[in-house]
Design an enzyme around this catalytic site. Structure first.
Site, PDB file in Angstrom:
ATOM      1  N   LYS A   1       0.856  -1.190   0.000  1.00 56.06           N
ATOM      2  CA  LYS A   1       0.000   0.000   0.000  1.00 56.06           C
ATOM      3  C   LYS A   1       0.892   1.239   0.000  1.00 56.06           C
ATOM      4  O   LYS A   1       1.147   1.855   1.023  1.00 56.06           O
ATOM      5  CB  LYS A   1      -0.931  -0.005   1.211  1.00 56.06           C
ATOM      6  CG  LYS A   1      -2.123   0.935   1.040  1.00 56.06           C
ATOM      7  CD  LYS A   1      -3.009   0.471  -0.079  1.00 56.06           C
ATOM      8  CE  LYS A   1      -4.133   1.426  -0.385  1.00 56.06           C
ATOM      9  NZ  LYS A   1      -4.904   1.043  -1.568  1.00 56.06           N
TER      10      LYS A   1
ATOM     11  N   SER B   1      -8.628  -0.286  -5.237  1.00 53.96           N
ATOM     12  CA  SER B   1      -8.824   0.093  -3.843  1.00 53.96           C
ATOM     13  C   SER B   1     -10.310   0.340  -3.582  1.00 53.96           C
ATOM     14  O   SER B   1     -11.113  -0.584  -3.668  1.00 53.96           O
ATOM     15  CB  SER B   1      -7.975   1.328  -3.520  1.00 53.96           C
ATOM     16  OG  SER B   1      -7.494   1.257  -2.201  1.00 53.96           O
TER      17      SER B   1
END
Length: 633
Positions: free
Chosen positions: A192, A393
């Site tokens: 991430k 996402s």
């Protein structure tokens, strides 16, 4: 004194007359703009001109109605669905003698979006209709579209260099340390990387590994697509050894492009226009370089979407996902959920297609939209997801509501992970002699404090909440994709995938575009795909703003709205594009600073995705740069 009063009355009268004349001109132009309704009878034989004036997007943002009178020229956006619909309508219409692709002002787009438009261009060419592309210098995305044309032209003093996906990202750790800003990051997912610019001075090994695989796959698909459309082009050689090619042409980029079979002809806009005129004719008395043309807006209005048949609802989740309301080009949780629920309340929809083109954003807004989409399932309606250029996402979070997920091989998706960022400024204040103190009645009193920092208690709570949110995300994906949570965690961790790999991993079901998703929705509803119609659930535009924009545009537009090809603004060469990239990089830095301080919720956002769109800075970032530069003058 009487003479002065008389003179004053004359001046006031002249002023009133001028104001009245301007008002009459404004409202006359406004009435003409609003009453203009092209019909098939108004379309004359000629070349359909598709001008890519800006970035190619799924859903353009709402335009500033006062931009034309303020002197600001905002970066344009072009609707990919409109372009595809126009091209498909043109391929079988005898009035369209040729299609002209004006790529002079093209700013690019996400790979899958570009591929869908390129495929539509290929369908026109396959139907036997001439397709001619022109640019002073092609971008990577622009050339992917142009490669499918019958003829590719480039300006003799222009020429193209192809960069490939990737490049450098800004990192702010050194700056935040110098300023004393303490960036508190709470995240899950070793890939991430959306938070890395604020906590690192360079790319992490995990991000480098993921990005290398992502960009290599996208480059392979870009090169293969061009080679398929233009087999004789030596694209691989030119891509990897551009210095050899250009040196051999004695520094002439356009000549090098032609020598390697990348373009067919060299010529300026006038020469190109004269060539098109030989194919489609020119108006009587037209200036050199002009030809019989059909404007894209007129063509679209003359070829509206079908209005008969069973209704398949289409909701578009485009742009950054934000809490609250959002206009076109941004996905506000309140706005999208209301559109879905309003569309479902009358019971006329037979199925729902969710078109996702988003790098993510607020996790709360993503869940709000997902819950609204689930109401369609509660009504026993099929729900099909169609991924556009990207659905990563938060965009993938929303996609978990679908029964089937369609994507393109180069759609960017995945990035299953969430994060939160809280900047505090205790060290910044200390640099100028400002300190804080106080009394806490509980461990959370005054926490988190932007001028006093955070304590271990709040850090533990916030990190725990992020981990719980990631667990929820993983659980949604596991249930939707029929995978174990352990398997989702393995392919999650914030890592981004292209559609081809995502399908192998089970994150995507099938390849295909929006029309394929609508056909699948019809089949699952027990309907004939040929007898359904898409009903787009969209927010009604502000009537006043649209009227003002139309009126002002008709008064002050200096573009080629009159159909004069040769009068359109000239494009940029390679050097000008490099200068533009520097401006966009500065705008990105200002935008990153804004997002650091303004982000008010847990985020499910994809950094790599935002870097692949062109321009990489968002429209709001460019506006912020314009404001900053104006204030600095």
């Amino acid at each position: 004194m009487k003479l002065v009063r008389t003179a004053w009355k004359i001046l006031v009268g002249i002023k009133d007359l001028l104001v009245l004349v301007l008002l009459l001109l404004f409202f006359s132009a406004l009435f003409a703009a609003l009453s203009h309704r092209p019909t098939p009878a108004t379309i004359r034989d000629g070349a359909l001109v598709v001008a890519f004036n800006g970035a190619l997007v799924e859903q353009p943002s709402e335009a500033d109605p006062l931009a034309s009178v303020s002197g600001r020229r905002a970066a344009g956006q072009v609707s990919a669905p409109d372009v595809i619909r126009a091209l498909d309508a043109a391929k079988g219409d005898a009035r369209v003698k040729a299609v002209v692709l004006d790529l002079d002002s093209f700013l690019g787009g996400y790979p899958a979006t570009v591929s869908e438009v390129a495929a539509a261009v290929g369908r026109v060419r396959a139907a036997g209709k001439p397709v001619l592309a022109y640019a002073t210098a092609y971008t990577d995305s622009g050339y992917a579209i142009a490669a499918n044309a019958s003829e590719i032209w480039v300006h003799p003093m222009g020429g193209s260099l192809f960069m490939g996906p990737g490049g450098r990202q800004l990192y702010y750790k050194g700056l935040t340390e110098k300023l004393g800003i303490n960036v508190h990051v709470y995240k899950v997912g070793k890939f991430k990387s959306a938070v890395e610019p604020y906590i690192r001075a360079d790319m992490s090994p995990e991000a480098r590994e993921a990005n290398t695989a992502l960009y290599s796959g996208l480059l392979d698909q870009w090169r293969d697509g061009i080679q398929k459309a233009r087999p004789k082009a030596r694209i691989a050689e030119f891509l990897m050894k551009p210095d050899v090619a250009i040196t051999a042409a004695k520094g002439d980029m356009a000549a090098a492009n032609r020598a390697y079979g990348l373009v067919d002809q060299l010529g300026d806009r006038i020469a190109f226009g004269a060539h098109v005129a030989q194919l489609v004719g020119a108006p009587s008395g037209a200036r050199a370089g002009n030809f019989n043309s059909i404007k894209l807006a007129d063509w679209l209005q003359a070829n509206p979407r079908p209005t008969s048949g069973d209704a398949i609802g289409v909701i578009t989740v485009s742009g950054e996902i934000v809490d609250g309301k959002g206009g076109a080009g941004s996905a506000g949780g309140d706005t999208i959920s209301k559109l879905v629920l309003d569309g479902l309340k009358d019971g006329k929809l037979k199925a729902l297609v969710v078109r996702v083109d988003s790098p993510g954003g607020s996790a709360m807004a993503s869940e709000q939209m997902r819950q609204a989409i689930l109401q369609a399932k509660a009504q026993k309606l099929p729900v099909i997801v169609s991924m556009g250029g990207l659905a990563a996402s938060g965009g993938y979070w929303v996609s978990t509501a679908g029964d089937v997920i369609f994507a393109e091989p180069n759609t960017i998706t995945g990035s299953i992970g969430i994060f939160g960022i809280i900047p505090t400024f205790e060290n910044t204040l200390a640099k100028i002699g400002v300190t804080t103190d106080g009394v806490q009645s509980t461990p959370l009193t005054g926490q988190p404090s932007i001028y006093g920092g955070t304590n271990a208690t709040v850090d533990t709570i916030l990190q725990s909440a992020i981990e719980a949110g990631y667990g929820r995300f993983v659980g949604l994906v596991a249930a939707s994709r029929k995978l174990t949570p352990q398997r989702v965690d393995e392919i999650g961790q914030g890592r981004v995938w292209i559609g081809g790999i995502a399908r192998q991993l089970g994150l995507v079901d099938r390849f295909g575009g929006l029309n394929d998703a609508i056909a699948e929705a019809a089949k699952r509803a027990g309907l004939d795909p040929a007898k359904v119609r898409p009903v787009f659930l969209v927010k009604k535009p502000n009537a006043f703003a649209a009227a003002v924009a139309a009126g002002l545009g008709s008064l002050g537009n200096d573009d080629d709205d009159d159909g004069n090809w040769a009068d359109a603004p000239a494009g940029s060469d390679a050097y000008a594009r490099i200068a533009e990239e520097r401006r966009v990089l500065l705008a990105q830095a200002l935008g990153d600073a804004k997002r650091l301080t303004a982000s008010g919720s847990v985020q499910a956002r994809c950094l790599e995705c935002m870097a692949l769109g062109v321009p990489s800075a968002q429209p709001g970032d460019l506006a912020l740069l314009q404001f900053a530069l104006g204030a600095a003058k």
